[in-house]
Write a protein that holds these residues in place. Structure first.
Motif, PDB file in Angstrom:
ATOM      1  N   GLU A  39      31.318  36.939  42.101  1.00 52.60           N
ATOM      2  CA  GLU A  39      32.613  37.759  41.521  1.00 52.60           C
ATOM      3  C   GLU A  39      32.087  39.068  40.942  1.00 52.60           C
ATOM      4  OE1 GLU A  39      34.223  34.628  38.725  1.00 52.60           O
ATOM      5  OE2 GLU A  39      35.237  33.359  40.254  1.00 52.60           O
ATOM      6  N   SER A  52      33.616  42.587  42.181  1.00 54.51           N
ATOM      7  CA  SER A  52      34.265  43.443  41.481  1.00 54.51           C
ATOM      8  C   SER A  52      33.544  45.054  41.550  1.00 54.51           C
ATOM      9  CB  SER A  52      34.113  42.969  40.129  1.00 54.51           C
ATOM     10  OG  SER A  52      32.935  42.948  39.492  1.00 54.51           O
ATOM     11  N   LYS A  76      34.772  46.382  44.946  1.00 54.08           N
ATOM     12  CA  LYS A  76      36.295  46.967  44.960  1.00 54.08           C
ATOM     13  C   LYS A  76      36.606  48.340  44.611  1.00 54.08           C
ATOM     14  CE  LYS A  76      38.000  41.963  44.719  1.00 54.08           C
ATOM     15  NZ  LYS A  76      38.756  40.963  44.004  1.00 54.08           N
TER      16      LYS A  76
END
Length: 822
Positions: free
Chosen positions: A747, A751, A754
């Motif tokens: 994760e 992140s 992104k």
């Protein structure tokens, strides 16, 4: 005189090169491309590759010296290094990763820690574990050997404890892996200088009839009295097919008539094949050859889209012949070792010992010899290999004057390296090699990958079509058999529908051969308790165990874990275990009573793991010693069997229903390729596809065997959902033994990624099998528009990966970047 420094690559996954000082006594000998021994760390020694030499000393660094030069001349050429750098940039890996994979292990030194017991101990002072170790160290020479012997009982901490107590010594040792093979040869003693002395010697042996007869035999074998006689002969050859024994030779050696000596010979046996001329091409092949040459005038890469049995191999051989006449080298890439068996015979029959073979089934000594003979072509063209037939690793060979690269069955996944890094595609590297060497690339397939066909139809590559079979026999007739309906009517003959059963009986009665294709090895994919529903699972992976009847074992095809099959349920204890599904082993077992007089063979990973097993299976098919061949996708890859007239695809559904955007493309390729094994010579063949979805659009399209129609049908989906060839894909695979740490790390990485809006990001998600070899897996997929600057984006990805690994608890997290995944 200024100091000289060498920049080297170490066989480690490190992004930087390292600098070592060259001792004065090596300055005049060292060159870029040579292998040297260097010390890295406190005690470790490695084989390193010299990238460049300079007189500039690194600042603020205590520079170690090169220990030794391994080989007098370079073993890697400058253009190889150029290719390595491109691979490292494009596939997001290190030069050390490439060094490890590219060079045969025999060209590198092996560093070993040698264990020497001191025998200065008493049993009272040792723990049980230490005593266990000491007892097992007898006759063990290295840490690696002890680790292999003790397996799970091995412990570095115990070894360290014994070392601290002075009970063992650890000695660092370097071994050269490649050792030349020697053979005993026999020749005349130096005093025997002419034919007159030979005749006198034979006469003097009149009383020793056996020695006299042996000496005459030696003269005949070496053609001693004829021009161009042999100076020596192998001792084994001298004693083959006769009644002489070694004691006779020893007596002649004692009498100073003959002498024995050791001579270095190749590990690879080089037969002298009977030379034949190239086959004449038919008008369709001749036209295709002309079109290919014309295309090469404008494009570096040309795709030949030729249907199965159209004679593409003959076209390849004519192109190779022209390249050889121009004094250049040729690389012929095939996806599987199984293909090399038939093709090498055809190549050697025409081109003789100019042909070498390079693949993973060769041992390290044989691979070194092929490497050296490819390198030798640069200085001695008559002795070096001019043609290499190889699998994907052959792209790393040191070609000095490459003229053409042929990639046969270019659509095959086997050209892609999955693990370890570099995760390269040999087909794509071949194209880069062609640009660096000013060579040409010919891609060939009956079912090209959509990416290659798209590049050809949009003008990036040349395109040549070959739509007629070599013998002008029509392509096989494809029949669809509805398995679902047949099961309901209870008409199945074991795993065969009535249509396939009847055609098989007819083929066998006509003395024809049959191939059954099932892309799953083993007996059954899983077993289940009929009473409680228990299914045995792998203890290391998140998969069920496959049942192998001939071993009576349950085996994991991912990590190799295996356990004995007892037939009783581990959960409820009842003997109600049932096998579900069928693999190649079960098909072989069930068809024996159905066709009792047929000779049935199987071709899969289980039956071809030994060096010559595959050759034997192919030989038996070619010489009609096998009636029915059952196989996995190994049988789809371009094999040419003259007497096969029927192919049965036993379960098309498991290919159609796989959750992957390439599933339908691969299903079409597999089915059409295996269909192409039927009716390759005289009579039109037949193919029966067994499926429970006879109305499926892909099955209907396959029946027409229209590649262009299927390409046009599926390419629109690719464009709509941003998949190749319109977008690039990068897959990031993350692994950790703790699922919570893995989830947080993935994760965190997602992140960061992104933040760059150049990606379409999917994930992180668990793959279909989320645990392999005790490691949990998560995947992040990135879609990248082809108009974006890929190098900059890759650097951004690498930086994000490095930052993620530096986060707390993430140091044990493994992160792999796979560019252009398949």
């Amino acid at each position: 005189m200024p100091e000289v420094f060498a920049e080297v690559i170490l066989p480690l996954s490190l992004h930087t090169t390292f600098t070592y000082k060259v001792p004065s006594f090596l300055e005049c000998k060292i060159q870029a491309g040579q292998c040297v021994i260097v010390q890295f760390g406190a005690k470790k020694f490695y084989t390193a590759l010299v990238v460049s030499l300079s007189e500039k000393k690194p600042e603020y660094v205590n520079v170690k010296e090169v220990v030794q030069i391994l080989y007098e001349s370079p073993i890697v050429l400058p253009r190889n290094m150029e290719l390595w750098r491109w691979i490292a940039r494009y596939y997001c890996c290190t030069l050390g990763d490439i060094f490890r994979v590219a060079l045969p292990s025999g060209l590198k030194l092996e560093h070993q820690s040698k264990i020497i017991p001191t025998e200065l101990y008493s049993i009272d002072n040792l723990s049980k574990r230490e005593l266990f170790f000491i007892k097992n160290i007898n006759n063990i020479t290295s840490v690696a050997e002890l680790q292999k012997k003790l397996k799970n009982e091995f412990s570095y901490s115990t070894l360290k404890s014994l070392f601290k107590k002075g009970l063992i010594q650890i000695e660092e040792k370097i071994d050269i892996r490649y050792k030349p093979k020697t053979e005993t040869f026999v020749k005349f003693h130096p005093d025997i200088i002419n034919g007159e002395i030979i005749n006198e010697t034979i006469e003097k042996l009149g009383r020793s009839k056996k020695q006299q007869a042996f000496l005459i035999h030696f003269c005949n074998a070496t053609r001693a009295f004829k021009p161009g006689h042999k100076d020596s002969i192998a001792q084994n050859e001298l004693f083959s097919k006769n009644d002489f024994n070694l004691s006779i030779l020893k007596e002649l050696v004692k009498k100073n008539i003959l002498t024995r000596f050791q001579k270095n010979v190749l590990h690879i046996k080089e037969d002298e094949p009977e030379q034949i001329n190239l086959n004449l091409l038919n008008p369709y092949q001749e036209k295709a050859l002309v079109e290919i040459k014309k295309s090469f005038c404008e494009k570096h890469v040309t795709l030949i889209h030729g249907i199965t049995a159209s004679g593409k191999t003959e076209i390849y051989m004519h192109l190779i012949d022209e390249i050889l006449k121009s004094g250049k080298q040729a690389l012929y890439l095939v996806p599987e070792i199984s293909l090399t068996t038939q093709i090498i015979r055809r190549l050697k029959n025409v081109f003789g010992n100019k042909v070498g073979v390079y693949h993973s089934k060769l041992n390290s000594h044989e691979r070194v010899e092929v490497w050296e003979k490819v390198l030798q072509f640069q200085t001695e063209q008559k002795k070096g290999y001019q043609i290499i037939l190889g699998t994907r690793s052959a792209v790393f060979l040191p070609f000095s004057n490459l003229g053409i690269i042929i990639v046969d069955e270019e659509h095959e996944n086997s050209f892609k390296q999955f693990d370890p890094a570099p995760r390269y595609n040999a087909r794509d590297i071949a194209i880069v090699m062609s640009l660096q060497n000013n060579a040409k690339v010919l891609l060939g397939s009956a079912t090209p990958s959509f990416e290659s066909y798209y590049n050809a139809t949009t003008g990036k590559y040349g395109l040549v079509n070959l739509n007629k079979r070599h013998s002008e026999v029509e392509p096989p007739k494809i029949l669809i058999a509805d398995v679902k309906r047949t099961y309901k009517r209870k008409e199945m003959h074991s795993v065969l529908t009535p249509e396939l059963f009847e055609l098989t009986e007819k083929a066998l009665n006509n003395n024809e051969q049959v191939i059954f294709f099932q892309n799953r090895r083993g007996y059954s994919p899983f077993v289940e308790c009929f009473t409680c529903g228990w299914i045995p699972k792998c203890k290391n992976c998140d998969v069920s165990l496959t049942y192998h009847k001939y071993k009576n074992r349950l085996t994991c095809h991912y990590c190799g874990f295996s356990s004995t099959f007892s037939g009783t349920c581990d959960n409820c204890g009842l003997p109600e275990i049932k096998a579900y599904g069928f693999g190649t082993e079960k098909i072989e077992d069930e068809l024996k009573p159905v066709f009792p007089n047929a000779r049935i063979a199987r071709m899969d990973l289980d039956t071809t793991h030994t060096k010559n097993a595959l050759d034997k299976i192919i030989h038996n098919i070619e010489h009609k010693n096998t009636d029915i061949l059952i196989g996995t996708q190994m049988i789809t890859k371009g094999l040419d069997f003259e007497h096969v007239n029927l192919v049965g695809i036993l379960n098309a559904d498991n290919m159609l229903n796989f959750p992957d955007f390439r599933a339908h493309e691969r299903a079409f390729q597999l089915i059409l390729q295996v269909s192409g094994r039927a009716g390759r010579r005289q009579n039109r063949g037949k193919v029966v596809i067994q499926t429970s979805q006879p109305k499926h659009p892909l099955i209907q399209a396959i029946q027409t065997q229209d590649y262009v129609k299927i390409f046009n049908m599926l390419i629109e989906e690719r464009k709509l959902f941003n998949y190749p060839p319109f977008f690039r894909l990068i897959k990031i695979v993350m692994k950790h033994k703790n699922i919570d740490i893995l989830t947080k790390a993935s994760e965190h990485l997602a992140s960061m990624l992104k933040k760059n809006d150049s990606f379409i990001l999917l994930g992180p998600e668990f793959p279909l099998i989320n645990k392999i070899k005790l490691w949990y897996n998560m995947e992040i997929w990135l879609k990248i528009d082809r108009n974006k600057k890929l190098d900059e984006l890759k650097q951004f990805i690498i930086q994000c990966v490095m930052k993620t690994k530096k986060e707390p608890n993430n140091n044990a997290c493994v992160i792999n970047i796979d560019v252009d995944p398949l």
